[in-house]
Design a protein around this motif. Structure first.
Motif, PDB file in Angstrom:
ATOM      1  N   SER A 149     -19.504 -16.129   2.578  1.00 46.41           N
ATOM      2  CA  SER A 149     -20.269 -14.903   2.415  1.00 46.41           C
ATOM      3  C   SER A 149     -19.344 -13.738   2.769  1.00 46.41           C
ATOM      4  O   SER A 149     -18.676 -13.772   3.811  1.00 46.41           O
ATOM      5  CB  SER A 149     -21.505 -14.894   3.311  1.00 46.41           C
ATOM      6  N   ALA A 150     -19.324 -12.718   1.892  1.00 50.55           N
ATOM      7  CA  ALA A 150     -18.386 -11.613   2.105  1.00 50.55           C
ATOM      8  C   ALA A 150     -19.001 -10.309   1.597  1.00 50.55           C
ATOM      9  O   ALA A 150     -19.758 -10.282   0.621  1.00 50.55           O
ATOM     10  CB  ALA A 150     -17.064 -11.882   1.407  1.00 50.55           C
ATOM     11  N   GLY A 151     -18.627  -9.186   2.277  1.00 47.59           N
ATOM     12  CA  GLY A 151     -19.006  -7.846   1.841  1.00 47.59           C
ATOM     13  C   GLY A 151     -17.866  -7.200   1.056  1.00 47.59           C
ATOM     14  O   GLY A 151     -16.704  -7.592   1.197  1.00 47.59           O
ATOM     15  N   LEU A 152     -18.224  -6.192   0.226  1.00 39.35           N
ATOM     16  CA  LEU A 152     -17.204  -5.648  -0.677  1.00 39.35           C
ATOM     17  C   LEU A 152     -16.176  -4.799   0.065  1.00 39.35           C
ATOM     18  O   LEU A 152     -14.974  -5.082   0.025  1.00 39.35           O
ATOM     19  CB  LEU A 152     -17.884  -4.814  -1.774  1.00 39.35           C
ATOM     20  N   THR A 153     -16.603  -3.724   0.731  1.00 39.82           N
ATOM     21  CA  THR A 153     -15.660  -2.814   1.373  1.00 39.82           C
ATOM     22  C   THR A 153     -16.404  -1.893   2.326  1.00 39.82           C
ATOM     23  O   THR A 153     -17.631  -1.736   2.250  1.00 39.82           O
ATOM     24  CB  THR A 153     -14.903  -1.958   0.328  1.00 39.82           C
ATOM     25  N   ASP A 154     -15.624  -1.223   3.208  1.00 42.82           N
ATOM     26  CA  ASP A 154     -16.176  -0.175   4.064  1.00 42.82           C
ATOM     27  C   ASP A 154     -15.779   1.217   3.531  1.00 42.82           C
ATOM     28  O   ASP A 154     -16.102   2.239   4.139  1.00 42.82           O
ATOM     29  CB  ASP A 154     -15.656  -0.322   5.496  1.00 42.82           C
ATOM     30  N   ALA A 155     -15.081   1.270   2.392  1.00 40.57           N
ATOM     31  CA  ALA A 155     -14.498   2.528   1.877  1.00 40.57           C
ATOM     32  C   ALA A 155     -15.488   3.393   1.124  1.00 40.57           C
ATOM     33  O   ALA A 155     -15.185   4.545   0.790  1.00 40.57           O
ATOM     34  CB  ALA A 155     -13.309   2.219   0.975  1.00 40.57           C
ATOM     35  N   GLY A 156     -16.666   2.849   0.779  1.00 42.93           N
ATOM     36  CA  GLY A 156     -17.650   3.657   0.051  1.00 42.93           C
ATOM     37  C   GLY A 156     -17.674   3.287  -1.425  1.00 42.93           C
ATOM     38  O   GLY A 156     -17.881   2.131  -1.792  1.00 42.93           O
ATOM     39  N   HIS A 157     -17.418   4.282  -2.333  1.00 40.39           N
ATOM     40  CA  HIS A 157     -17.526   4.079  -3.769  1.00 40.39           C
ATOM     41  C   HIS A 157     -16.355   3.260  -4.305  1.00 40.39           C
ATOM     42  O   HIS A 157     -15.219   3.398  -3.858  1.00 40.39           O
ATOM     43  CB  HIS A 157     -17.562   5.428  -4.503  1.00 40.39           C
ATOM     44  N   VAL A 158     -16.668   2.407  -5.307  1.00 35.28           N
ATOM     45  CA  VAL A 158     -15.674   1.631  -6.051  1.00 35.28           C
ATOM     46  C   VAL A 158     -15.959   1.895  -7.542  1.00 35.28           C
ATOM     47  O   VAL A 158     -17.037   1.579  -8.032  1.00 35.28           O
ATOM     48  CB  VAL A 158     -15.751   0.135  -5.739  1.00 35.28           C
ATOM     49  N   GLY A 159     -14.953   2.448  -8.268  1.00 37.33           N
ATOM     50  CA  GLY A 159     -15.126   2.783  -9.677  1.00 37.33           C
ATOM     51  C   GLY A 159     -15.445   4.269  -9.847  1.00 37.33           C
ATOM     52  O   GLY A 159     -15.525   5.022  -8.852  1.00 37.33           O
ATOM     53  N   PRO A 160     -15.590   4.673 -11.096  1.00 40.78           N
ATOM     54  CA  PRO A 160     -15.493   3.850 -12.312  1.00 40.78           C
ATOM     55  C   PRO A 160     -14.052   3.604 -12.744  1.00 40.78           C
ATOM     56  O   PRO A 160     -13.149   4.317 -12.342  1.00 40.78           O
ATOM     57  CB  PRO A 160     -16.228   4.692 -13.340  1.00 40.78           C
ATOM     58  N   PHE A 161     -13.878   2.501 -13.562  1.00 38.63           N
ATOM     59  CA  PHE A 161     -12.585   2.133 -14.107  1.00 38.63           C
ATOM     60  C   PHE A 161     -12.721   2.060 -15.634  1.00 38.63           C
ATOM     61  O   PHE A 161     -13.805   1.893 -16.178  1.00 38.63           O
ATOM     62  CB  PHE A 161     -12.106   0.791 -13.556  1.00 38.63           C
ATOM     63  N   ASN A 162     -11.552   2.188 -16.308  1.00 33.95           N
ATOM     64  CA  ASN A 162     -11.543   2.137 -17.765  1.00 33.95           C
ATOM     65  C   ASN A 162     -11.632   0.721 -18.289  1.00 33.95           C
ATOM     66  O   ASN A 162     -12.016   0.503 -19.455  1.00 33.95           O
ATOM     67  CB  ASN A 162     -10.270   2.800 -18.321  1.00 33.95           C
ATOM     68  N   THR A 163     -11.259  -0.223 -17.472  1.00 32.92           N
ATOM     69  CA  THR A 163     -11.325  -1.636 -17.868  1.00 32.92           C
ATOM     70  C   THR A 163     -12.152  -2.409 -16.848  1.00 32.92           C
ATOM     71  O   THR A 163     -12.392  -1.950 -15.722  1.00 32.92           O
ATOM     72  CB  THR A 163      -9.919  -2.254 -17.952  1.00 32.92           C
ATOM     73  N   GLU A 164     -12.542  -3.603 -17.258  1.00 32.70           N
ATOM     74  CA  GLU A 164     -13.307  -4.496 -16.357  1.00 32.70           C
ATOM     75  C   GLU A 164     -12.356  -5.047 -15.307  1.00 32.70           C
ATOM     76  O   GLU A 164     -11.280  -5.559 -15.631  1.00 32.70           O
ATOM     77  CB  GLU A 164     -13.952  -5.620 -17.160  1.00 32.70           C
ATOM     78  N   ILE A 165     -12.774  -4.962 -14.034  1.00 32.72           N
ATOM     79  CA  ILE A 165     -11.929  -5.439 -12.941  1.00 32.72           C
ATOM     80  C   ILE A 165     -12.683  -6.499 -12.146  1.00 32.72           C
ATOM     81  O   ILE A 165     -13.916  -6.538 -12.127  1.00 32.72           O
ATOM     82  CB  ILE A 165     -11.484  -4.293 -12.014  1.00 32.72           C
ATOM     83  N   THR A 166     -11.897  -7.371 -11.490  1.00 29.26           N
ATOM     84  CA  THR A 166     -12.485  -8.363 -10.588  1.00 29.26           C
ATOM     85  C   THR A 166     -12.724  -7.711  -9.246  1.00 29.26           C
ATOM     86  O   THR A 166     -11.831  -7.085  -8.667  1.00 29.26           O
ATOM     87  CB  THR A 166     -11.546  -9.574 -10.420  1.00 29.26           C
ATOM     88  N   LEU A 167     -13.935  -7.867  -8.735  1.00 29.82           N
ATOM     89  CA  LEU A 167     -14.293  -7.292  -7.432  1.00 29.82           C
ATOM     90  C   LEU A 167     -13.757  -8.186  -6.318  1.00 29.82           C
ATOM     91  O   LEU A 167     -13.989  -9.399  -6.304  1.00 29.82           O
ATOM     92  CB  LEU A 167     -15.810  -7.143  -7.315  1.00 29.82           C
ATOM     93  N   LYS A 168     -13.065  -7.585  -5.376  1.00 31.17           N
ATOM     94  CA  LYS A 168     -12.494  -8.313  -4.251  1.00 31.17           C
ATOM     95  C   LYS A 168     -13.340  -8.027  -3.007  1.00 31.17           C
ATOM     96  O   LYS A 168     -13.194  -6.977  -2.375  1.00 31.17           O
ATOM     97  CB  LYS A 168     -11.039  -7.904  -4.033  1.00 31.17           C
ATOM     98  N   PHE A 169     -14.189  -8.952  -2.686  1.00 32.07           N
ATOM     99  CA  PHE A 169     -15.031  -8.834  -1.477  1.00 32.07           C
ATOM    100  C   PHE A 169     -14.158  -9.182  -0.281  1.00 32.07           C
ATOM    101  O   PHE A 169     -13.898 -10.347   0.013  1.00 32.07           O
ATOM    102  CB  PHE A 169     -16.235  -9.753  -1.599  1.00 32.07           C
ATOM    103  N   SER A 170     -13.700  -8.120   0.394  1.00 29.96           N
ATOM    104  CA  SER A 170     -12.661  -8.288   1.419  1.00 29.96           C
ATOM    105  C   SER A 170     -13.214  -8.521   2.815  1.00 29.96           C
ATOM    106  O   SER A 170     -12.476  -8.948   3.713  1.00 29.96           O
ATOM    107  CB  SER A 170     -11.751  -7.057   1.422  1.00 29.96           C
ATOM    108  N   LYS A 171     -14.489  -8.206   3.044  1.00 26.79           N
ATOM    109  CA  LYS A 171     -15.061  -8.371   4.395  1.00 26.79           C
ATOM    110  C   LYS A 171     -15.685  -9.775   4.489  1.00 26.79           C
ATOM    111  O   LYS A 171     -16.855  -9.977   4.172  1.00 26.79           O
ATOM    112  CB  LYS A 171     -16.108  -7.294   4.662  1.00 26.79           C
TER     113      LYS A 171
END
Length: 278
Positions: A149-171
């Motif tokens: 089980s993992a959380g995405l980030t503590d940085a706030g917003h992720v995106g938008p991007f021009n291409t599809e990206i893999t989400l890295k759940f770092s927490k």
């Protein structure tokens, strides 16, 4: 008793004299001789009668002692009879007590036998339970424990991007079996089995689309998105049960032009675990 003996001796003498007078064959001399002899015989008989009388008197004197002995013997016999009756009563009482003891012994033996049977049943059940536990331990040892089980980030917003990206759940909160990589954001199945996955995506940007894909290898298994028309907290969630082969991968991606958010409250989450191996 003495008078009767004398009378008997005189009677014998008279009978003998009468017999001699009738025969008439005895002479005077012979009569005298025979008379003398007869007197001697009569005296002898009288003496014999006297001796008999003395013996009878002696026996008469002894008789009371015999009766005393007989009475003593009778008393002894009565006493022994009473003792025999008492002994018989004691024997009957002992037999009754023995019967009671035998009944108790039989009851105790039955209880012991019943306890033995119950003990055998319990031992059988215990052995069966131990075998089942051992089997479960073997199965558990044969199949790895997998959960993350993992959380995405503590940085706030992720995106938008021009291409599809893999989400890295770092927490990373949990990563038993180390099947999930926070560096790549990819879960790799360590064994063939059935797995459960769940995710939640949070979006707060006004007048924007947010959402995410869940992939099994290169195939999108789920896509959830929503439009945040107002400045408010909006989220989407989904869950799946997937059958994976060893080495299959599962991951999440962000669609181009979409924005999601996470913070210290862990609002965007990706989780999964092995249900059972195949």
């Amino acid at each position: 008793m003495r008078s009767a003996a004398v009378f008997l001796a005189l009677l014998l003498c008279l009978q003998w004299t009468w017999a001699q007078g009738e025969s008439g064959e005895v002479t005077g001399t012979d009569t005298e001789t025979e008379g003398g002899n007869r007197q001697e015989e009569v005296q002898f008989e009288i003496q014999g009668v006297g001796a008999a009388h003395d013996q009878s008197s002696s026996q008469t004197n002894i008789t009371p002692d015999i009766w005393a002995e007989l009475k003593e013997l009778r008393d002894m016999a009565i006493e022994q009879k009473v003792e025999l009756r008492n002994s018989k009563s004691k024997i009957e009482k002992l037999e009754q007590e023995n019967a009671v003891l035998e009944s108790r012994v039989n009851t105790s033996e039955n209880l012991v036998a019943e306890l033995g049977r119950e003990n055998m049943v319990l031992e059988t059940r215990m052995s069966s339970s131990e075998n089942e536990v051992a089997e479960l331990k073997r199965e558990n040892a044969d199949h790895p424990k997998v959960a993350f089980s993992a959380g995405l980030t503590d940085a706030g917003h992720v995106g938008p991007f021009n291409t599809e990206i893999t989400l890295k759940f770092s927490k990373v909160f949990t990563n038993i079996g180390q099947a999930y990589s926070p560096t790549t954001g990819i879960f790799t199945a360590p064994v063939r089995g059935v797995y459960y996955f769940r995710y939640t995506v949070w979006g707060v940007s006004t007048s924007t689309w947010f959402g995410a894909h869940l992939y099994h290898n290169e195939k999108s298994m789920a896509f959830n998105e929503d439009y945040n028309a107002e400045s408010s907290h909006v989220s989407v969630s989904n869950a799946l049960v997937l059958q994976l082969e060893k080495g299959d991968v599962v991951y999440m991606t962000l669609h181009p032009g979409r924005t999601i958010k996470d913070d210290l409250h862990n609002r965007t989450i990706f989780s999964g675990f092995l249900l059972f191996a195949l």
